[in-house]
Design a protein around this motif. Structure first.
Motif, PDB file in Angstrom:
ATOM      1  N   TYR A 111       0.820  -1.215   0.000  1.00  0.00           N
ATOM      2  CA  TYR A 111       0.000   0.000   0.000  1.00  0.00           C
ATOM      3  C   TYR A 111       0.853   1.264   0.000  1.00  0.00           C
ATOM      4  O   TYR A 111       0.601   2.187  -0.780  1.00  0.00           O
ATOM      5  CB  TYR A 111      -0.918  -0.008   1.216  1.00  0.00           C
ATOM      6  CG  TYR A 111      -1.812   1.207   1.326  1.00  0.00           C
ATOM      7  CD1 TYR A 111      -2.949   1.330   0.541  1.00  0.00           C
ATOM      8  CD2 TYR A 111      -1.513   2.230   2.217  1.00  0.00           C
ATOM      9  CE1 TYR A 111      -3.769   2.437   0.630  1.00  0.00           C
ATOM     10  CE2 TYR A 111      -2.336   3.341   2.320  1.00  0.00           C
ATOM     11  CZ  TYR A 111      -3.454   3.445   1.521  1.00  0.00           C
ATOM     12  OH  TYR A 111      -4.261   4.552   1.607  1.00  0.00           O
ATOM     13  N   ASP A 114       2.459   2.114  -3.275  1.00  0.00           N
ATOM     14  CA  ASP A 114       1.430   2.545  -4.216  1.00  0.00           C
ATOM     15  C   ASP A 114       1.021   3.992  -3.964  1.00  0.00           C
ATOM     16  O   ASP A 114       0.801   4.763  -4.900  1.00  0.00           O
ATOM     17  CB  ASP A 114       0.206   1.634  -4.108  1.00  0.00           C
ATOM     18  CG  ASP A 114       0.420   0.285  -4.782  1.00  0.00           C
ATOM     19  OD1 ASP A 114       1.329   0.196  -5.628  1.00  0.00           O
ATOM     20  OD2 ASP A 114      -0.304  -0.672  -4.450  1.00  0.00           O
ATOM     21  N   PRO A 124      -0.072   3.481  -9.350  1.00  0.00           N
ATOM     22  CA  PRO A 124       0.000   2.432  -8.319  1.00  0.00           C
ATOM     23  C   PRO A 124      -0.428   1.084  -8.871  1.00  0.00           C
ATOM     24  O   PRO A 124      -1.336   1.002  -9.708  1.00  0.00           O
ATOM     25  CB  PRO A 124      -0.950   2.936  -7.233  1.00  0.00           C
ATOM     26  CG  PRO A 124      -1.892   3.851  -7.941  1.00  0.00           C
ATOM     27  CD  PRO A 124      -1.102   4.484  -9.043  1.00  0.00           C
ATOM     28  N   GLU A 125       0.221   0.045  -8.412  1.00  0.00           N
ATOM     29  CA  GLU A 125      -0.110  -1.302  -8.880  1.00  0.00           C
ATOM     30  C   GLU A 125      -1.373  -1.834  -8.203  1.00  0.00           C
ATOM     31  O   GLU A 125      -2.113  -2.612  -8.793  1.00  0.00           O
ATOM     32  CB  GLU A 125       1.068  -2.244  -8.615  1.00  0.00           C
ATOM     33  CG  GLU A 125       2.334  -1.872  -9.381  1.00  0.00           C
ATOM     34  CD  GLU A 125       3.466  -2.823  -9.094  1.00  0.00           C
ATOM     35  OE1 GLU A 125       3.266  -3.778  -8.299  1.00  0.00           O
ATOM     36  OE2 GLU A 125       4.561  -2.631  -9.651  1.00  0.00           O
ATOM     37  N   ARG A 132      -6.786   7.933  -4.059  1.00  0.00           N
ATOM     38  CA  ARG A 132      -6.393   8.245  -5.440  1.00  0.00           C
ATOM     39  C   ARG A 132      -7.237   9.383  -5.991  1.00  0.00           C
ATOM     40  O   ARG A 132      -6.732  10.302  -6.639  1.00  0.00           O
ATOM     41  CB  ARG A 132      -6.534   6.994  -6.312  1.00  0.00           C
ATOM     42  CG  ARG A 132      -6.065   7.182  -7.769  1.00  0.00           C
ATOM     43  CD  ARG A 132      -4.563   7.376  -7.819  1.00  0.00           C
ATOM     44  NE  ARG A 132      -4.087   7.669  -9.144  1.00  0.00           N
ATOM     45  CZ  ARG A 132      -3.797   6.748 -10.062  1.00  0.00           C
ATOM     46  NH1 ARG A 132      -3.971   5.458  -9.779  1.00  0.00           N
ATOM     47  NH2 ARG A 132      -3.325   7.099 -11.223  1.00  0.00           N
TER      48      ARG A 132
END
Length: 229
Positions: A111, A114, A124-125, A132
Motif C-alpha cells: 500500500y 502505491d 499504483p499497482e 487516489r
C-alpha cells in the motif's frame, strides 16, 4: 498593537513570502519519494515543512484576494476558492504522509509504495481507495486554481503583473512536466515559489503607498472643501 485590516494584510504578505521561500527550499536536494524516504527522519521533516508551507500559502493567497476583492471579480473568487481547496488538500495529504504512512510501512508493504507512486504522478499497482481520487482533486485544484487566480490577479492590475503571470504560468508548467522524472518535476516549485514571494512583497508594498493629499491650492480646492457639505 491594534489589529487593523492593514495589519492582517501585512501578516498575509509575510506568510506568502515565507511560503514561497519554504516551497523552494524544501525541494532542494529532495531524495526520491519512496518508502525509504517516507520512513526516515528527513522525510518527516520535509513533509511537515510542506504542510507548514501549504498553510502559509493559504493565508497568503487569502490576503492577496482580499486586497483586490473588487478588482478580481468573480474569476478571482473562483480562482481563490479552487486554489485554496488545493492547499487545504495538500496540507491534509502531506500530514498523512509525514505521520501515518511511516507507521504502516512495515505492515502494508504494498500500500505505501502505491501511495508514493500516486503522489509522484506514477501509477499504483494496487488499489489505494478514495485516496487516489482525493489526490487527483488536489492536483486539479492546485493547478487549475493557480492558473485562474493568476489570470484574475493579472486583470486586477493591483500587484506586480509579472508575478501574477508567473503564478499562472507555474500551473501550466506543472501540467507540461508532470510526466518527467521526479527530480525534474520538483523544479516546478521554483517559479511557483518565486511568484508567492514576489506577490507577498508586492502586497506589502501596496499597503505602504499613501495616497497624496489633495491640492488645496489648485483649481479644485473649492470643490474639495465643499464636498462634505
Amino acid at each position: 498593537m491594534d489589529i487593523t485590516p492593514s495589519t492582517l494584510l501585512r501578516g498575509a504578505a509575510v506568510a506568502a513570502v515565507a511560503a514561497g521561500g519554504l516551497f523552494i527550499g524544501v525541494q532542494i536536494g529532495h531524495p526520491h519519494f519512496d518508502v525509504d524516504f517516507l520512513t526516515s527522519t528527513e522525510g518527516f521533516v520535509r513533509n511537515s515543512s510542506k504542510a507548514v508551507m501549504a498553510v502559509l500559502a493559504l493565508v497568503g493567497i487569502t490576503g492577496l484576494y482580499l486586497r483586490q476583492v473588487r478588482q478580481a471579480g468573480v474569476l478571482g473568487l473562483i480562482g481563490y476558492l479552487v486554489l485554496g481547496l488545493g492547499y487545504l488538500l495538500m496540507t491534509s495529504s502531506v500530514l498523512m504522509v509525514a505521520n501515518v504512512l511511516p507507521t504502516v510501512a512495515g505492515i502494508s508493504t504494498g500500500y505505501v509504495p502505491d501511495v508514493a507512486a500516486a503522489m509522484t504522478g506514477g501509477s499504483p499497482e494496487g488499489d489505494i481507495g478514495t485516496l487516489r481520487t482525493l489526490l487527483r482533486v488536489q492536483d486539479l485544484a492546485y493547478l487549475g486554481g493557480g492558473l485562474l487566480f493568476g489570470v484574475a490577479l493579472f486583470r486586477a492590475r493591483v500587484l506586480m503583473r509579472w508575478a501574477t503571470i508567473l503564478l499562472a504560468f507555474s500551473g501550466v508548467l506543472t501540467i507540461v512536466v508532470s510526466s518527467l522524472p521526479d527530480p525534474f518535476y520538483r523544479l516546478v516549485a521554483v517559479p511557483n515559489g518565486l511568484a508567492l514571494i514576489a506577490l507577498g512583497f508586492s502586497l506589502w508594498r501596496s499597503l505602504s503607498i499613501v495616497a497624496p493629499e489633495p491640492d488645496l491650492e489648485g483649481p479644485g480646492a473649492r470643490a474639495y472643501a465643499t464636498s462634505d457639505l
